[in-house]
Design a protein around this motif. Structure first.
Motif, PDB file in Angstrom:
ATOM      1  N   LEU A   1      62.606 -60.323  24.541  1.00  0.00           N
ATOM      2  CA  LEU A   1      63.952 -60.678  25.180  1.00  0.00           C
ATOM      3  C   LEU A   1      64.704 -59.390  25.073  1.00  0.00           C
ATOM      4  O   LEU A   1      65.425 -59.170  25.982  1.00  0.00           O
ATOM      5  CB  LEU A   1      64.619 -61.675  24.106  1.00  0.00           C
ATOM      6  CG  LEU A   1      65.937 -62.043  24.392  1.00  0.00           C
ATOM      7  CD1 LEU A   1      66.284 -62.647  25.791  1.00  0.00           C
ATOM      8  CD2 LEU A   1      66.560 -62.992  23.210  1.00  0.00           C
TER       9      LEU A   1
ATOM     10  N   LEU B   1      63.634 -57.056  28.016  1.00  0.00           N
ATOM     11  CA  LEU B   1      63.832 -57.637  29.324  1.00  0.00           C
ATOM     12  C   LEU B   1      65.437 -57.591  29.472  1.00  0.00           C
ATOM     13  O   LEU B   1      65.950 -57.225  30.736  1.00  0.00           O
ATOM     14  CB  LEU B   1      63.363 -58.774  29.525  1.00  0.00           C
ATOM     15  CG  LEU B   1      61.798 -58.896  29.677  1.00  0.00           C
ATOM     16  CD1 LEU B   1      61.172 -60.301  29.823  1.00  0.00           C
ATOM     17  CD2 LEU B   1      61.290 -58.166  30.542  1.00  0.00           C
TER      18      LEU B   1
ATOM     19  N   TRP C   1      66.849 -54.143  30.149  1.00  0.00           N
ATOM     20  CA  TRP C   1      66.574 -53.648  31.479  1.00  0.00           C
ATOM     21  C   TRP C   1      67.178 -54.297  32.682  1.00  0.00           C
ATOM     22  O   TRP C   1      67.283 -54.283  33.810  1.00  0.00           O
ATOM     23  CB  TRP C   1      64.981 -53.747  31.911  1.00  0.00           C
ATOM     24  CG  TRP C   1      64.144 -52.785  30.962  1.00  0.00           C
ATOM     25  CD1 TRP C   1      64.583 -51.400  30.739  1.00  0.00           C
ATOM     26  CD2 TRP C   1      62.721 -52.835  30.789  1.00  0.00           C
ATOM     27  NE1 TRP C   1      63.550 -50.792  30.055  1.00  0.00           N
ATOM     28  CE2 TRP C   1      62.295 -51.698  30.118  1.00  0.00           C
ATOM     29  CE3 TRP C   1      61.766 -53.933  31.058  1.00  0.00           C
ATOM     30  CZ2 TRP C   1      61.269 -51.605  29.641  1.00  0.00           C
ATOM     31  CZ3 TRP C   1      60.471 -53.674  30.525  1.00  0.00           C
ATOM     32  CH2 TRP C   1      60.414 -52.502  29.774  1.00  0.00           C
TER      33      TRP C   1
ATOM     34  N   SER D   1      66.386 -57.394  33.537  1.00  0.00           N
ATOM     35  CA  SER D   1      65.547 -58.310  34.167  1.00  0.00           C
ATOM     36  C   SER D   1      65.861 -59.746  34.094  1.00  0.00           C
ATOM     37  O   SER D   1      65.780 -60.702  35.155  1.00  0.00           O
ATOM     38  CB  SER D   1      63.952 -58.103  33.772  1.00  0.00           C
ATOM     39  OG  SER D   1      63.458 -56.730  33.922  1.00  0.00           O
ATOM     40  N   LEU D   2      66.202 -60.173  32.909  1.00  0.00           N
ATOM     41  CA  LEU D   2      66.637 -61.614  32.732  1.00  0.00           C
ATOM     42  C   LEU D   2      67.905 -61.880  33.611  1.00  0.00           C
ATOM     43  O   LEU D   2      67.900 -63.165  34.028  1.00  0.00           O
ATOM     44  CB  LEU D   2      66.673 -61.779  31.098  1.00  0.00           C
ATOM     45  CG  LEU D   2      65.453 -61.876  30.534  1.00  0.00           C
ATOM     46  CD1 LEU D   2      65.747 -62.176  28.954  1.00  0.00           C
ATOM     47  CD2 LEU D   2      64.552 -62.892  31.338  1.00  0.00           C
TER      48      LEU D   2
ATOM     49  N   LEU E   1      69.036 -60.784  36.160  1.00  0.00           N
ATOM     50  CA  LEU E   1      68.282 -60.805  37.546  1.00  0.00           C
ATOM     51  C   LEU E   1      67.518 -62.097  37.619  1.00  0.00           C
ATOM     52  O   LEU E   1      67.962 -63.070  38.792  1.00  0.00           O
ATOM     53  CB  LEU E   1      67.579 -59.729  38.138  1.00  0.00           C
ATOM     54  CG  LEU E   1      67.457 -59.328  39.303  1.00  0.00           C
ATOM     55  CD1 LEU E   1      68.637 -58.426  39.939  1.00  0.00           C
ATOM     56  CD2 LEU E   1      66.054 -58.760  39.447  1.00  0.00           C
ATOM     57  N   ALA E   2      66.888 -62.490  36.909  1.00  0.00           N
ATOM     58  CA  ALA E   2      65.827 -63.736  36.934  1.00  0.00           C
ATOM     59  C   ALA E   2      66.924 -65.036  36.861  1.00  0.00           C
ATOM     60  O   ALA E   2      66.652 -65.997  37.577  1.00  0.00           O
ATOM     61  CB  ALA E   2      64.993 -63.875  35.799  1.00  0.00           C
ATOM     62  N   LEU E   3      68.018 -64.893  36.166  1.00  0.00           N
ATOM     63  CA  LEU E   3      68.816 -66.156  35.894  1.00  0.00           C
ATOM     64  C   LEU E   3      69.956 -66.163  36.928  1.00  0.00           C
ATOM     65  O   LEU E   3      70.502 -67.036  36.849  1.00  0.00           O
ATOM     66  CB  LEU E   3      69.443 -65.979  34.467  1.00  0.00           C
ATOM     67  CG  LEU E   3      68.596 -66.264  33.338  1.00  0.00           C
ATOM     68  CD1 LEU E   3      69.402 -66.284  31.938  1.00  0.00           C
ATOM     69  CD2 LEU E   3      67.900 -67.675  33.287  1.00  0.00           C
TER      70      LEU E   3
END
Lengths: 218, 218
Positions: free
Chosen positions: A174, A177, A180, A182-183, A185-187
DNA sequence: CACACGCGTAGACACTGTCTACTCACTTTC
DNA sequence: GAAAGTGAGTAGACAGTGTCTACGCGTGTG
């Protein structure tokens, strides 16, 4: 007694500063020496190789993280509260000091030689921290079972060490990510109106803790 | 039609081979060119910079991982089974192709330029994969609730996307720490007699999945 | 005083990534 | 069919890197 040359410390300081400002990719040996105001051959007196210097910088990072953990934990007394504080601190550290966090886990660079007979290898130096963490997890489970004694169909779950390892890796992933982005972006990029990124982060942390330790029984 | 120069592909192949054999730290541009049998200036025709070539190598890694996911998922039909297969594959990939895994998440190196107008950036290319993953998590929860309809005190938990993000980061951290051997170290070196490392790994994966998706209701 | 020793300097070496000029085979065009 | 052009790869130069070695230079000690 421990005044074993101040240049050694100055070099590590310069390395930390460089990592924080320029990122983990551009921590050249010569650049560190330059910032410390010495020639490019000077570091060799204290660190036999570039990796050794970087390992010392990373070790400094782990020490910083450790003190941050201690002050964060000091605020609360329950095991659950301490784990929450610890989790928040870990994620925050990775985001605030991203370059440092990256360097600290560059296993391909670091920890190649056993350093000195006295000093433990970098990897093993985080072991007592994990021990403390596992103990907190065990205590948290005990707190939880104190409320409702011996009920439910075997809610015991895996042994505390396994739960601790699972939770630890979850926090690590966690933190990485999230650091960076990334999370985020994903959410989905736009946080719901008025919802800052920190709130989403806290919600994620809460979800992780609830998953491994069970939801809070208010 | 898509015969856009075979040297480009050969360079990526050489890069992959080099990463797998020598580790992610020593993927020099000149060494790649050497292995591909061309001069050190040749790659520049296809990749403007070293980072671009490394990004292409990393992209190849993500493609490999994707196909491994697909074949692993093909064996089972239930969402839970697919998530299990996916988790095992992720952790196995990180351990078997450690250098590649390291390179794929070197955000300080990769993904610096938007490559070409057609090609999406590396970071965004993993987004549909996460979407698929979140869908699996949602389906898994639906499967679970199909057995016992509407019971328990609000066992709903966080929205599926949040659970997916939490589980995703858990798998990522687990894969990384396991690939480095940190978790093996933390759990105590000697595996209980007759217990291979793989068994411990599977137990950890099971614990992670149980934590985020609830234990299996046989 | 001479000596040794710790600490840092300076240069060399091989190597790296990037840039630029060039060769050369192959296609296009007049 | 010869000339011009073009894309692909070569080769050299340049600044910069990590490592190694030899060399100063000050300080403390016999």
């Amino acid at each position: 007694m421990t005044d074993e040359g101040s240049l050694r410390e100055r070099l590590i300081d310069a390395g930390v500063e460089l990592v924080l400002s320029e990122g983990s990719g551009s921590v050249g040996l010569r650049e560190i020496a330059r910032r410390a105001g010495v020639s490019h051959g000077a570091p060799r007196r204290y660190f036999p190789t570039h990796d050794a210097l970087l390992s010392a910088v990373a070790r400094r990072g782990f020490e910083d993280l450790r003190t941050r953990f201690e002050t964060a934990v000091a605020g609360t007394t329950t095991a659950r509260g301490r784990l929450e504080a610890l989790a928040r601190e870990y994620v925050a550290y990775a985001r605030e000091r991203r370059g440092m966090f990256e360097l600290m886990f560059r296993h391909d660079l670091l920890d190649s030689a056993p350093q000195a007979p006295g000093r433990s290898r970098l990897r093993e130096s985080t072991l007592p921290l994990f021990g403390h963490f596992a103990e907190l997890v065990a205590r948290c489970r005990a707190e939880r079972h104190a409320g409702q004694p011996a009920d439910g169909p075997g809610e015991a779950g895996p042994p505390p060490r396994v739960t601790a390892a699972a939770l630890w890796s979850n926090l690590h992933g966690l933190a990485q990510l999230w650091a960076w982005g990334s999370l985020q972006l994903a959410l989905g990029d736009p946080p719901p109106d008025g919802d800052t990124g920190d709130a989403r982060r806290d919600r994620l942390i809460a979800a992780v803790l609830d998953a491994h330790l069970g939801p809070v029984t208010s």
